[in-house]
Design a protein around this motif. Sequence first.
Motif, short mmCIF file in Angstrom:
data_model
loop_
_atom_site.label_atom_id
_atom_site.label_comp_id
_atom_site.label_asym_id
_atom_site.label_seq_id
_atom_site.Cartn_x
_atom_site.Cartn_y
_atom_site.Cartn_z
N GLY A 1 0.83 -1.20 0.00
CA GLY A 1 0.00 0.00 0.00
C GLY A 1 0.86 1.24 0.00
N LEU A 2 0.28 2.36 0.43
CA LEU A 2 0.95 3.65 0.41
C LEU A 2 1.75 3.82 1.70
N LEU A 3 3.07 4.03 1.57
CA LEU A 3 3.93 4.25 2.72
C LEU A 3 4.26 5.73 2.78
N ILE A 4 3.74 6.44 3.83
CA ILE A 4 3.96 7.88 3.96
C ILE A 4 4.53 8.18 5.34
N ARG A 5 5.21 9.31 5.43
CA ARG A 5 5.76 9.75 6.69
C ARG A 5 4.86 10.85 7.26
N ASP B 1 -5.73 11.41 11.07
CA ASP B 1 -6.10 12.29 9.96
C ASP B 1 -5.76 11.63 8.62
N LEU B 2 -4.59 11.05 8.54
CA LEU B 2 -4.17 10.45 7.27
C LEU B 2 -5.03 9.24 6.91
N ILE B 3 -5.39 8.45 7.94
CA ILE B 3 -6.24 7.29 7.68
C ILE B 3 -7.59 7.73 7.15
N ALA B 4 -8.12 8.79 7.76
CA ALA B 4 -9.42 9.28 7.32
C ALA B 4 -9.32 9.95 5.95
N ALA B 5 -8.23 10.71 5.73
CA ALA B 5 -8.10 11.43 4.46
C ALA B 5 -7.99 10.48 3.28
N TYR B 6 -7.32 9.36 3.50
CA TYR B 6 -7.13 8.41 2.40
C TYR B 6 -8.19 7.32 2.37
N HIS B 7 -9.18 7.43 3.28
CA HIS B 7 -10.28 6.46 3.34
C HIS B 7 -9.75 5.03 3.48
N ALA B 8 -8.72 4.88 4.30
CA ALA B 8 -8.15 3.55 4.54
C ALA B 8 -8.96 2.82 5.61
N ALA B 9 -8.92 1.51 5.56
CA ALA B 9 -9.62 0.69 6.55
C ALA B 9 -8.84 0.70 7.86
N LEU C 1 -0.56 2.42 4.58
CA LEU C 1 -1.99 2.38 4.34
C LEU C 1 -2.27 1.26 3.33
N PRO C 2 -2.67 0.08 3.79
CA PRO C 2 -2.89 -1.05 2.87
C PRO C 2 -4.01 -0.75 1.88
N GLY C 3 -3.78 -1.21 0.65
CA GLY C 3 -4.80 -1.06 -0.38
C GLY C 3 -4.87 0.32 -1.00
N ILE C 4 -4.08 1.28 -0.50
CA ILE C 4 -4.04 2.64 -1.08
C ILE C 4 -2.75 2.73 -1.89
#
Length: 520
Positions: free
Chosen positions: A209-213, A222-230, A254-257
């Motif tokens: 998935g998406l690996l962000i710092r 905030d990041l989980i909600a912004a990217y609509h991650a589970a 963030l898996p699946g993003i």
Amino acid sequence: MILFGYFKCFAHVKVFGGALRHAVPVRQTKTQLKAALLGLALLGAAQAAKPPFPFLAGAPLADPLNLTQLKGTHVPLAFLTPRRAALPTGPSSALVIAQSRERPGQIAERYGVGMSALKVLRGGAEQTPSGLPLRAGQVVRVALPPTLPVSRRPSSIKTVTVAYGDTLSHLMQRSNLSERELISANLELGSLDKLAVGTRLNIPTAETGLLIRIKPGQTAADLIAAYHAAPLAVARANAIKLPTELSVGDELLLPGIYADSLHEELLARRLRAIQQAKAAVLLAQYQQFEAWKAARLAERQRRFDAYQAWLKSPERLALIAKYQRQAQYDAWTAQQAAEAAAKEAEYQAFLAQQAAEDATRTQQIKTQMLDLASSDPRPQMQAALSAEQNAPDLHLRWPLEHPRLTSRFGEEDIEFHVEQFHGGLDMVEPTGTPIYAAQAGEVTKSGEGAYGINVYTVDADLNLTIIYGHLNQTAVEIGQSVKQGDLIGYVGCTGECTGPHLHFELRLGGTPVDPLAFLP
């Protein structure tokens, strides 16, 4: 500038994540956005540290065009590539030596910075580059945005260092990852085709998935909600129970993003690079063609000028005189050729007359031999005479080029021929003289036999057998088909022999006949 760099990096991550167009979640207010940006600026200023290479961190060289200061200095590969993960914290820069016709925009795109981050070293000073292509060898300083140290990252993310010969496709195959999955774990990847040795890449070993710092002003929630991650999938992938366990500087998976926008941009960069390479090749070919055309025109002009000068030169006048003498010589040669042709015709007429006389004499001799044979009481002569009268129309050739007869058919010239009927012709020639096939046929014997070393050929259609005896060496093998005139072997003196010669014998239906009756 620091604020701009942090904002750009943060916005870059969000856009390439494919979920938001701003640096903060949608529900944040403008006041919260300003506070976040201010916090980013303060954090960037606090993290500024003395870099390990002052000339790479923005400190001007004593003489920017004198690169001798770089000799013997180990420059980390991270300073020469757009991979941020390997850069030290704090502001830094990279020195780039431009290639021929390379544009500043291409360098900025490769390092993921804006045009304002580039400075061209000219005349001991740094200048802002224009959009025009750079000269080969020009030195460009690229200001790189600072990065934050990683405090915590998911345990399933492993780091590999690019070795010599590694490519993105090799790493994908080795890690069983798709290009999309590998890019999403390495947002600072600047190219799909150029990997510098020493670059460190993130490799997901479990979920992808998406690996962000997490940046200042952000939280994991905030990041989980912004990217609509589970949330449950995020907690499982990052080994956390609550998002508050992660803080600024930590990495969040963030898996699946996936960073589809970044993937598309890198694909577009690859396409532009391919198009630019093709354009460069076409330009080089066109320039080469123009140079060739100019050289050809220059060579034509040079030759034309030389020809014009030669027209009036003493050498040309001498050549004309030479041609005139050549014309006279050609006329004399033609006259000599005509005289020679006349003499040749006269000689050929003489040869024809001699051939006619020889044919007449040969026919007379054959008639005499037939008369002698008819009166010879020996049964071999009578059998030969009968076979010759019933023989087909044969047109043999002499087996030797210049035959000299020593014993004729049925002749009792030596004691051996008295004791045993001589059923052929003996032709004397030096040892090694070539022997040629008198008639086409198939070789049935080649080697030791009744006449020393022999060659037998058979023409089944004519019921004709030809024997070549006393050979020194054969040139054919059993089963081989020969044509009239093919090499059979060489004259020798094998078997019952008094000297080098060829025993040439014809048999029609197994009966020896006189070869002279069928030779020209």
